[in-house]
Enzyme design. Structure first.
Site: not given
Ligand code: NDP
Length: 240
Positions: A12, A83, A85, A88, A147
């Protein structure tokens, strides 16, 4: 000879667009997902989907062994470490697990997959490794220390592996997307998203295919002399 593409998070968002583009280009594509099995309509039927958590080194290793046993005439391997993620929080509110989870998927997951496919690329004498970083690794971002650290780590990993892979005809590069219209942005509040759009000189969010096109270019034979670099795909939002 069979050319193989492995795309993590390949079912996706940006990864799906990459899987489709590389399948069109003639690669035997393995699209990896973790939790959400794709519907057959989401992908071309020739794309093989694999459920695998990139945080799990042993599972990654077993997958590389499976590919090696299935394809006896490997000509070239491209690995797209896509991949990723977010979890936050402002730093003073960030929980240790927010830090560790994001590092585990975005940075250690990239190590795991790269490490298990590296020997196959070396013995094939041909490889392309592409790490999907982020504009926020280049600029920093309040609320995303975990991140940004994980994605900036990919820049150093890329440069070091580029040096190690060069003699074996393995190129290693990073793509740093700007804001791309995928589910990853669904948690960003509307007012913040509008502000982001006005800060993009091209006046729009990126599309998954904008990133897929850059990946396809780096995978092309003609791009074989490009290594150790970062391609920004961000509509001019950050020019480094
Ligand atoms: P999405 O959230 O739409 O998709 C993330 C993908 O990663 C999914 O396929 C998901 O699988 C997979 N994934 C997550 N955790 C794991 C894991 N542990 N093991 C295996 N697969 C996993 O993200 P995008 O398409 O938007 O982003 C793709 C990449 O681009 C990410 O690395 C992201 O950080 C980066 N990026 C995105 C930007 C954007 O604006 N969208 C901007 C800059 C960078 P499943 O479906 O099973 O959950």
């Amino acid at each position: 000879m069979t050319t193989i593409a492995i795309v993590t998070g390949g079912t996706r968002g940006i990864g799906r667009a990459v899987s489709l583009r590389l399948q069109e280009a003639g690669y035997r594509v393995y699209a990896i997902y973790r939790s959400r099995a794709p519907k057959p309509v989401d992908l071309h039927s020739d794309i093989k989907t694999v459920c695998l958590d990139v945080r799990d080194y042993e599972a990654c290793k077993a997958f590389a062994e499976l590919v090696e046993s299935q394809v006896t005439d490997i000509g070239k391997i491209v690995l797209i470490n896509n991949a990723g993620i977010t979890q936050d929080a402002m730093f003073h509110k960030m929980k240790p697990e927010d830090w560790h989870n994001v590092i585990a998927v975005n940075l250690t997951g990239t190590f795991n997959m790269s490490h298990v496919f590296w020997p196959l690329m070396r013995s094939a004498g041909s490889g392309r490794l592409i790490n999907i970083s982020s504009i926020n690794a280049q600029s920093g971002c309040a609320g995303q220390a975990n991140y940004c650290a994980s994605k900036a780590g990919l820049l150093g990993l890329t440069k070091s592996l580029a040096l190690e892979g060069a003699r074996k005809n393995i190129s290693v590069n990073t793509i740093a997307p700007g804001y791309i219209d995928t589910e990853m942005l669904s948690d960003v509040p509307e007012n913040v998203l509008n502000k982001i759009k006005t800060s993009i000189p091209m006046g729009r969010l990126g599309q998954d295919v904008d990133v897929a096109s850059a990946v396809a270019y780096l995978c092309h034979n003609e791009a074989g002399f490009i290594t150790g670099t970062t391609i920004s795909v961000n509509g001019g939002q950050h020019i480094s």
